[in-house]
Design an enzyme around this catalytic site. Structure first.
Site, mmCIF file in Angstrom:
data_model
loop_
_atom_site.group_PDB
_atom_site.id
_atom_site.type_symbol
_atom_site.label_atom_id
_atom_site.label_comp_id
_atom_site.label_asym_id
_atom_site.label_seq_id
_atom_site.Cartn_x
_atom_site.Cartn_y
_atom_site.Cartn_z
ATOM 1 N N LYS A 168 5.220 1.779 -3.279
ATOM 2 C CA LYS A 168 5.119 3.145 -3.812
ATOM 3 C C LYS A 168 5.313 3.080 -5.313
ATOM 4 O O LYS A 168 5.944 2.143 -5.824
ATOM 5 C CB LYS A 168 6.204 4.039 -3.186
ATOM 6 N N ASP A 221 -0.443 10.797 -4.527
ATOM 7 C CA ASP A 221 0.698 11.454 -3.877
ATOM 8 C C ASP A 221 0.879 12.748 -4.674
ATOM 9 O O ASP A 221 -0.063 13.204 -5.346
ATOM 10 C CB ASP A 221 1.952 10.561 -3.910
ATOM 11 N N LYS A 258 0.855 -1.186 0.000
ATOM 12 C CA LYS A 258 0.000 0.000 0.000
ATOM 13 C C LYS A 258 0.881 1.222 0.000
ATOM 14 O O LYS A 258 1.832 1.318 0.779
ATOM 15 C CB LYS A 258 -0.871 -0.016 1.286
HETATM 16 P P1 NDP Z 1 0.367 17.976 -3.961
HETATM 17 O O1 NDP Z 1 0.802 17.628 -5.316
HETATM 18 O O2 NDP Z 1 -1.096 18.110 -3.673
HETATM 19 O O3 NDP Z 1 1.098 19.287 -3.447
HETATM 20 C C1 NDP Z 1 2.475 19.394 -3.347
HETATM 21 C C2 NDP Z 1 2.813 20.808 -2.978
HETATM 22 O O4 NDP Z 1 4.213 20.913 -2.762
HETATM 23 C C3 NDP Z 1 2.482 21.781 -4.078
HETATM 24 O O5 NDP Z 1 2.193 23.028 -3.517
HETATM 25 C C4 NDP Z 1 3.781 21.828 -4.882
HETATM 26 O O6 NDP Z 1 3.923 23.014 -5.632
HETATM 27 C C5 NDP Z 1 4.804 21.765 -3.782
HETATM 28 N N1 NDP Z 1 6.048 21.157 -4.265
HETATM 29 C C6 NDP Z 1 6.174 19.987 -4.939
HETATM 30 N N2 NDP Z 1 7.448 19.760 -5.257
HETATM 31 C C7 NDP Z 1 8.136 20.818 -4.792
HETATM 32 C C8 NDP Z 1 9.502 21.182 -4.812
HETATM 33 N N3 NDP Z 1 10.436 20.395 -5.395
HETATM 34 N N4 NDP Z 1 9.851 22.339 -4.206
HETATM 35 C C9 NDP Z 1 8.920 23.114 -3.599
HETATM 36 N N5 NDP Z 1 7.617 22.826 -3.569
HETATM 37 C C10 NDP Z 1 7.245 21.705 -4.143
HETATM 38 O O7 NDP Z 1 0.996 16.847 -3.015
HETATM 39 P P2 NDP Z 1 0.601 16.446 -1.534
HETATM 40 O O8 NDP Z 1 0.150 17.625 -0.773
HETATM 41 O O9 NDP Z 1 -0.264 15.253 -1.628
HETATM 42 O O10 NDP Z 1 2.000 15.928 -0.975
HETATM 43 C C11 NDP Z 1 2.944 16.769 -0.310
HETATM 44 C C12 NDP Z 1 3.917 15.918 0.471
HETATM 45 O O11 NDP Z 1 3.185 15.121 1.421
HETATM 46 C C13 NDP Z 1 4.732 14.908 -0.341
HETATM 47 O O12 NDP Z 1 5.986 14.747 0.262
HETATM 48 C C14 NDP Z 1 3.927 13.636 -0.205
HETATM 49 O O13 NDP Z 1 4.728 12.486 -0.416
HETATM 50 C C15 NDP Z 1 3.497 13.754 1.247
HETATM 51 N N6 NDP Z 1 2.342 12.942 1.624
HETATM 52 C C16 NDP Z 1 1.139 13.088 1.006
HETATM 53 C C17 NDP Z 1 0.070 12.320 1.407
HETATM 54 C C18 NDP Z 1 -1.292 12.519 0.846
HETATM 55 O O14 NDP Z 1 -2.216 11.899 1.362
HETATM 56 N N7 NDP Z 1 -1.504 13.367 -0.135
HETATM 57 C C19 NDP Z 1 0.219 11.290 2.458
HETATM 58 C C20 NDP Z 1 1.516 11.302 3.104
HETATM 59 C C21 NDP Z 1 2.535 12.071 2.669
HETATM 60 P P3 NDP Z 1 3.377 23.105 -7.142
HETATM 61 O O15 NDP Z 1 1.909 23.350 -7.035
HETATM 62 O O16 NDP Z 1 4.150 24.216 -7.733
HETATM 63 O O17 NDP Z 1 3.707 21.766 -7.769
#
Ligand code: NDP
Length: 442
Positions: free
Chosen positions: A123, A163, A87
């Site tokens: 993943k 993700d 998962k």
């Molecule tokens: P989203 O795609 O919804 O959002 C990601 C956010 O982070 C966006 O604002 C994006 O900006 C920004 N971002 C992405 N890459 C970079 C970078 N290299 N530098 C700066 N900002 C960046 O993803 P999530 O919110 O779902 O995920 C965020 C984090 O949380 C990740 O690490 C993910 O693995 C982790 N996570 C998520 C879960 C979930 O349920 N969604 C569960 C557990 C962990 P932009 O809009 O410009 O791309």
């Protein structure tokens, strides 16, 4: 023993620094468990744990709107199934390569173990960039991706989720294709729409769960979230719902970011405007200034950590807080850091926080609410039932409290009270190690 396994990982997985970093962090924490349990050494639990059970890499051909053929690379790492079906989410981002997927899959093993639910670790993802693509292009990509992935997944085998870059839209397109090819309506993906098997609270789960975990941390710290100033990096799924829960509980969120830059709004971020920009219009955060002209925008993400706050929530991506940013946060009096993103603090930053007695909630414990609620979605799908928002939210809250308790108690048992990094690693590892031992050499 631990060093030998880490050296092997570096040697056998060259050019994958994120994976090396994740392995090193976990293995160094669990070394004392191996001293207490020589049977784990004998059964080569660590050697087996760092080698994925299966790695799938595949071609994803698709056609863009101009009729040109394009090719991306798809991945699914089925890392460990000792305690349940694989998962873990799918990430679509140009930075994706095998090392990122391995680091995320490895972390997922322990996170899933902490949730108390029966889920193994996996993943996947692709170097496809959904940004700037039309809905039809995203659909064609997702369909091609699933045409291959569907050979390896199933509701009792491997259950992917979203993700970075994979939200409700992408899950919908992939689910449609899976259903068409396999002719079955099952819970093979989580994060589904509410009309077709999704769970209430899944959208909010990682962000809300992060704050439920933070509340437990603050309880022990004798602090309240009410009136606290918060910086929440990112403006995606995790950041938005973490910020929403903070605001509901009376905190003031003053800054958020995207991959281009960050906004600072000293009056408190207008989340309705952020949601409209990011969830509906899919625009850049810079446009927030059109809604709140008095706010400030700065290009680049690092300086967001120089904003004075009580609570820092790194909710964007890996390694976004380095030692310098950690030092700035400490200098500005931060009391608590809870990681919503995966591995957002570098090892040096984590050591800096711990040394300076900042209450620190590591990702694999603090952001486990998303996968936990995915687990609850799987349960509802198996039961062919849908639970109410309140039921799922209450379950999530209980799980986050349990994760905090397990991590805190494991840290105490191994002589490092207050160190939730070590505690979460040990608690997550112990269950997986016991299960691997019981199941023999497989
Ligand atoms: P989203 O795609 O919804 O959002 C990601 C956010 O982070 C966006 O604002 C994006 O900006 C920004 N971002 C992405 N890459 C970079 C970078 N290299 N530098 C700066 N900002 C960046 O993803 P999530 O919110 O779902 O995920 C965020 C984090 O949380 C990740 O690490 C993910 O693995 C982790 N996570 C998520 C879960 C979930 O349920 N969604 C569960 C557990 C962990 P932009 O809009 O410009 O791309």
């Amino acid at each position: 023993m631990v060093k030998g396994v880490i050296d092997q990982v570096v040697k056998r997985n060259p050019g994958e620094p994120e994976f090396h970093q994740a392995v090193k962090e976990v293995l160094e924490s669990v070394a004392p468990v191996l001293e207490k349990h020589p049977e784990y050494k004998e059964a080569k639990i660590l050697d087996r744990l760092v080698e994925p059970e299966r790695q799938i890499i595949f071609r994803v051909p698709w056609q863009d709107d101009k009729g040109e053929f394009r090719v991306n690379r798809g991945f699914r790492i089925e890392f460990n199934s000792a305690i349940g079906p694989y998962k873990g989410g799918l990430r679509f981002h140009p930075s994706v390569y095998i090392g990122i997927i391995k680091f995320l899959g490895f972390e997922q093993i322990f996170k899933n173990s902490l949730t108390t639910l029966p889920m193994g670790g996996g993943k996947g993802g692709s170097d496809f960039d959904p940004k700037g693509k039309s809905d039809s292009e995203v659909m064609r990509f997702c369909q091609s991706f699933m045409a291959e992935l569907c050979k390896y997944i199933g509701p009792d085998t491997d259950v992917p989720a979203g993700d970075i870059g994979v939200g409700g839209r992408e899950i919908g397109y992939m689910y449609g294709m899976y259903k068409k090819i396999r002719n079955e309506f099952t819970g093979v993906l989580t994060g589904k729409g509410l009309d077709w098997g999704g769970s209430l609270v899944r959208t909010e789960a990682t962000g809300y769960g992060l704050i439920y975990f933070l509340l437990e941390m603050l309880k022990d710290l004798g602090k309240s979230i009410k009136g606290a100033t918060v910086v929440s990096s990112g403006s995606g799924n995790v950041s938005i719902y973490a910020a929403q829960k903070c605001q509901e509980l009376g905190a003031k969120v003053v800054a958020m970011s995207d991959s281009n830059g960050y906004i600072y709004d000293k009056d408190g971020i207008d989340l309705k405007a952020v949601k409209q920009l990011k969830e509906v219009e899919r625009k850049r955060l810079k446009e927030y200034l059109k809604h709140k002209p008095n706010a400030k925008y700065e290009d680049g993400c690092n300086n967001i950590w120089s904003i004075k706050c009580d609570i820092a929530l790194p909710n964007a991506t890996q390694n976004e807080i380095d030692e310098k940013s950690a030092a700035k946060l400490v200098e500005n009096g931060v009391w608590a850091v809870a990681e919503g993103a995966n591995m957002p603090s570098t090892p040096e930053a984590i050591q800096f926080f711990l040394k300076n007695k900042v209450c620190f909630g590591p990702a694999k414990a603090a952001n486990a609410g998303g996968v936990a609620t995915s687990g609850l979605e799987m349960t509802q799908n198996s039961q062919r039932l849908s639970w109410t928002f309140e039921e799922v939210d209450a379950y999530l809250n209980r799980i986050m409290k349990s994760i905090y308790k397990q991590s805190k108690e494991a840290a105490e048992e191994y002589g490092q009270p207050g160190n939730l990094v070590v505690g979460a690693n040990i608690a997550g590892f112990s269950k997986v190690a016991r299960s691997m031992l019981a199941q023999g050499l497989v």
